[in-house]
Structure formats: structure tokens, C-alpha cells
Write a protein that holds these residues in place. Structure first.
Motif, mmCIF file in Angstrom:
data_model
loop_
_atom_site.group_PDB
_atom_site.id
_atom_site.type_symbol
_atom_site.label_atom_id
_atom_site.label_comp_id
_atom_site.label_asym_id
_atom_site.label_seq_id
_atom_site.Cartn_x
_atom_site.Cartn_y
_atom_site.Cartn_z
ATOM 1 N N MET A 17 -10.143 41.162 26.247
ATOM 2 C CA MET A 17 -10.301 39.918 27.011
ATOM 3 C C MET A 17 -11.509 39.102 26.537
ATOM 4 O O MET A 17 -12.106 38.361 27.301
ATOM 5 C CB MET A 17 -10.414 40.202 28.513
ATOM 6 C CG MET A 17 -9.297 41.071 29.058
ATOM 7 S SD MET A 17 -7.694 40.308 28.874
ATOM 8 C CE MET A 17 -7.628 39.419 30.396
ATOM 9 N N ILE A 18 -11.880 39.243 25.281
ATOM 10 C CA ILE A 18 -13.023 38.529 24.711
ATOM 11 C C ILE A 18 -12.522 37.305 23.947
ATOM 12 O O ILE A 18 -11.539 37.368 23.216
ATOM 13 C CB ILE A 18 -13.831 39.448 23.773
ATOM 14 C CG1 ILE A 18 -14.498 40.552 24.592
ATOM 15 C CG2 ILE A 18 -14.855 38.665 22.974
ATOM 16 C CD1 ILE A 18 -15.233 41.569 23.745
ATOM 17 N N VAL A 19 -13.233 36.192 24.118
ATOM 18 C CA VAL A 19 -12.937 34.968 23.379
ATOM 19 C C VAL A 19 -13.858 34.918 22.159
ATOM 20 O O VAL A 19 -15.068 35.116 22.270
ATOM 21 C CB VAL A 19 -13.164 33.710 24.253
ATOM 22 C CG1 VAL A 19 -12.985 32.452 23.423
ATOM 23 C CG2 VAL A 19 -12.221 33.721 25.440
ATOM 24 N N ILE A 20 -13.267 34.661 21.009
ATOM 25 C CA ILE A 20 -14.032 34.509 19.767
ATOM 26 C C ILE A 20 -13.813 33.084 19.291
ATOM 27 O O ILE A 20 -12.676 32.647 19.099
ATOM 28 C CB ILE A 20 -13.559 35.486 18.685
ATOM 29 C CG1 ILE A 20 -13.692 36.931 19.168
ATOM 30 C CG2 ILE A 20 -14.335 35.261 17.387
ATOM 31 C CD1 ILE A 20 -13.044 37.948 18.252
ATOM 32 N N LYS A 21 -14.903 32.352 19.129
ATOM 33 C CA LYS A 21 -14.818 30.988 18.603
ATOM 34 C C LYS A 21 -15.093 31.076 17.103
ATOM 35 O O LYS A 21 -16.088 31.674 16.680
ATOM 36 C CB LYS A 21 -15.835 30.089 19.290
ATOM 37 C CG LYS A 21 -15.685 28.632 18.920
ATOM 38 C CD LYS A 21 -16.517 27.771 19.846
ATOM 39 C CE LYS A 21 -16.274 26.310 19.594
ATOM 40 N NZ LYS A 21 -16.936 25.463 20.557
ATOM 41 N N LEU A 22 -14.216 30.493 16.304
ATOM 42 C CA LEU A 22 -14.333 30.511 14.857
ATOM 43 C C LEU A 22 -14.423 29.082 14.347
ATOM 44 O O LEU A 22 -13.556 28.259 14.640
ATOM 45 C CB LEU A 22 -13.121 31.209 14.226
ATOM 46 C CG LEU A 22 -13.044 31.194 12.712
ATOM 47 C CD1 LEU A 22 -14.210 31.968 12.098
ATOM 48 C CD2 LEU A 22 -11.722 31.772 12.242
ATOM 49 N N THR A 23 -15.485 28.797 13.625
ATOM 50 C CA THR A 23 -15.655 27.481 13.005
ATOM 51 C C THR A 23 -15.681 27.670 11.500
ATOM 52 O O THR A 23 -16.445 28.479 10.987
ATOM 53 C CB THR A 23 -16.968 26.814 13.466
ATOM 54 O OG1 THR A 23 -16.935 26.652 14.877
ATOM 55 C CG2 THR A 23 -17.158 25.460 12.799
ATOM 56 N N THR A 24 -14.831 26.937 10.818
ATOM 57 C CA THR A 24 -14.825 26.929 9.361
ATOM 58 C C THR A 24 -15.326 25.560 8.933
ATOM 59 O O THR A 24 -14.726 24.547 9.288
ATOM 60 C CB THR A 24 -13.403 27.170 8.821
ATOM 61 O OG1 THR A 24 -12.938 28.414 9.342
ATOM 62 C CG2 THR A 24 -13.383 27.210 7.310
ATOM 63 N N ALA A 25 -16.445 25.543 8.232
ATOM 64 C CA ALA A 25 -17.085 24.274 7.870
ATOM 65 C C ALA A 25 -17.118 24.108 6.362
ATOM 66 O O ALA A 25 -17.391 25.060 5.623
ATOM 67 C CB ALA A 25 -18.493 24.231 8.431
ATOM 68 N N LEU A 48 -23.480 30.994 26.854
ATOM 69 C CA LEU A 48 -23.518 32.443 26.788
ATOM 70 C C LEU A 48 -22.141 33.029 27.076
ATOM 71 O O LEU A 48 -21.350 32.464 27.814
ATOM 72 C CB LEU A 48 -24.526 32.990 27.798
ATOM 73 C CG LEU A 48 -25.991 32.720 27.479
ATOM 74 C CD1 LEU A 48 -26.868 33.222 28.616
ATOM 75 C CD2 LEU A 48 -26.395 33.366 26.170
ATOM 76 N N GLY A 49 -21.879 34.172 26.482
ATOM 77 C CA GLY A 49 -20.649 34.888 26.783
ATOM 78 C C GLY A 49 -19.498 34.636 25.839
ATOM 79 O O GLY A 49 -18.401 35.128 26.066
ATOM 80 N N VAL A 50 -19.706 33.875 24.765
ATOM 81 C CA VAL A 50 -18.654 33.618 23.792
ATOM 82 C C VAL A 50 -19.169 34.008 22.409
ATOM 83 O O VAL A 50 -20.245 33.581 22.001
ATOM 84 C CB VAL A 50 -18.207 32.140 23.799
ATOM 85 C CG1 VAL A 50 -17.156 31.876 22.727
ATOM 86 C CG2 VAL A 50 -17.682 31.736 25.165
ATOM 87 N N MET A 51 -18.385 34.819 21.725
ATOM 88 C CA MET A 51 -18.726 35.172 20.347
ATOM 89 C C MET A 51 -18.426 33.980 19.453
ATOM 90 O O MET A 51 -17.383 33.335 19.597
ATOM 91 C CB MET A 51 -17.890 36.377 19.900
ATOM 92 C CG MET A 51 -18.205 37.633 20.650
ATOM 93 S SD MET A 51 -17.020 38.964 20.333
ATOM 94 C CE MET A 51 -16.904 38.981 18.577
ATOM 95 N N TRP A 52 -19.337 33.687 18.504
ATOM 96 C CA TRP A 52 -19.140 32.552 17.608
ATOM 97 C C TRP A 52 -19.400 32.987 16.184
ATOM 98 O O TRP A 52 -20.448 33.546 15.878
ATOM 99 C CB TRP A 52 -20.066 31.422 18.001
ATOM 100 C CG TRP A 52 -19.811 30.098 17.329
ATOM 101 C CD1 TRP A 52 -18.682 29.686 16.678
ATOM 102 C CD2 TRP A 52 -20.717 29.003 17.267
ATOM 103 N NE1 TRP A 52 -18.827 28.401 16.222
ATOM 104 C CE2 TRP A 52 -20.075 27.957 16.576
ATOM 105 C CE3 TRP A 52 -22.004 28.799 17.729
ATOM 106 C CZ2 TRP A 52 -20.678 26.729 16.333
ATOM 107 C CZ3 TRP A 52 -22.608 27.574 17.493
ATOM 108 C CH2 TRP A 52 -21.950 26.555 16.805
ATOM 109 N N LEU A 53 -18.446 32.724 15.316
ATOM 110 C CA LEU A 53 -18.576 32.994 13.895
ATOM 111 C C LEU A 53 -18.348 31.680 13.158
ATOM 112 O O LEU A 53 -17.357 30.991 13.410
ATOM 113 C CB LEU A 53 -17.537 34.032 13.447
ATOM 114 C CG LEU A 53 -17.562 34.408 11.971
ATOM 115 C CD1 LEU A 53 -18.849 35.153 11.622
ATOM 116 C CD2 LEU A 53 -16.348 35.256 11.626
ATOM 117 N N VAL A 54 -19.282 31.334 12.281
ATOM 118 C CA VAL A 54 -19.165 30.119 11.462
ATOM 119 C C VAL A 54 -19.057 30.547 10.007
ATOM 120 O O VAL A 54 -19.960 31.212 9.490
ATOM 121 C CB VAL A 54 -20.375 29.183 11.661
ATOM 122 C CG1 VAL A 54 -20.260 27.972 10.737
ATOM 123 C CG2 VAL A 54 -20.496 28.751 13.107
#
Length: 153
Positions: A17-25, A48-54
Motif C-alpha cells: 500500500m505504498i505510493v512511489i512517485k517516479l520522475t524522469t527528467a 512526507l510519506g511518499v517515496m520519490w525517485l528521480v
């Protein structure tokens, strides 16, 4: 969602139930356009509370040591760090090489414009992540591979 220089999406991991935000720049070539894409990344800073990978190829290094020559534009490095710091994004260390790009000349310029960045929440949920680049490539850029020997915590 970023403009033509990048895309942001959210992935929902069903079992945790984890949200992962992915940004490709992908960074534009001109300085003015780069500053615009950096400002747009700031808009995507998470609560807070959201994983973020760029994943990025900003066409810009973020440290002077990411280049084998001394002709680094420190002002440009400062602009990118001025975006990464307020976004609370940290570099994922590249394990098997120092540079990811070469201009393929006799006296080559080597640098690392390609990087993965993650926020603290990512570190809390993904353990033992590794970033690596293969030893050969068909272009001046080395593709990057991110792996974890464990799943989500």
C-alpha cells in the motif's frame, strides 16, 4: 507531470500500500531552459510519506568531481544543487564507475550528467539499493540500472 523535459507518475505497490512517485527528467541544453526545468522539479517536491525517485539526465553535473576537467561551471552546479537540496533529494551512488558519459575524442571529456536521486522516505522503505552501469554501450552515454536485493520493507 513535467513538461517535455520530463515525466512524473505515481506507482501504487499493492502488497504494501505504498505510493512511489517516479520522475524522469531530461535537461534541456540552454541555461535558461535548464533553470525552468529545475524550477518545475521544485513544484513536484513531496509531502512526507511518499517515496520519490528521480532518474535524470539533466545535461548538467551536480558536483565538480563529476567531471574529469577543471572547466566546470560552478554557477550551473550551484543552480542544480539549489533545486536538489530543497527537494530533499540525495544521489544514489554509482557503484562500478565514476563517469557515465564520454565525448569519445582523443583527449576525452568524461562526466556524470546521468544520476538517480531519492528522498529520505525511499531510504526508509528500500534497502540495499545499488546503481550500476554496464561496461560497454553503443553511445557516449552508459545506461544506468537500479536494483535492490530486497523488496519493500
Amino acid at each position: 507531470m513535467l513538461d517535455a523535459s520530463g515525466i512524473t507518475s505515481e506507482v501504487f505497490h499493492l502488497s504494501t500500500m505504498i505510493v512511489i512517485k517516479l520522475t524522469t527528467a531530461y535537461g534541456p541544453m540552454t541555461y535558461l531552459q535548464k533553470d525552468g526545468s529545475f524550477a518545475e522539479l521544485l513544484v513536484h517536491k513531496l509531502c512526507l510519506g511518499v517515496m520519490w525517485l528521480v532518474t535524470s539526465e539533466f545535461n548538467q553535473i551536480y558536483r565538480a568531481r563529476c567531471k574529469n576537467r577543471r572547466d566546470t561551471n560552478i554557477l550551473r552546479v550551484t543552480h542544480l544543487c539549489g533545486t536538489l537540496d530543497p527537494c530533499e533529494l540525495k544521489d544514489i551512488h554509482l557503484q562500478n564507475r565514476k563517469f557515465t558519459w564520454c565525448n569519445e575524442r582523443r583527449d576525452p571529456t568524461l562526466c556524470k550528467p546521468d544520476s538517480y536521486f531519492r528522498n529520505t522516505y525511499w531510504d526508509l522503505h528500500i534497502e540495499n539499493h545499488v546503481l550500476a552501469a554496464p561496461s560497454s554501450s553503443l553511445s557516449g552515454h552508459r545506461p544506468l540500472f537500479l536494483a535492490s536485493d530486497h523488496g519493500l520493507k
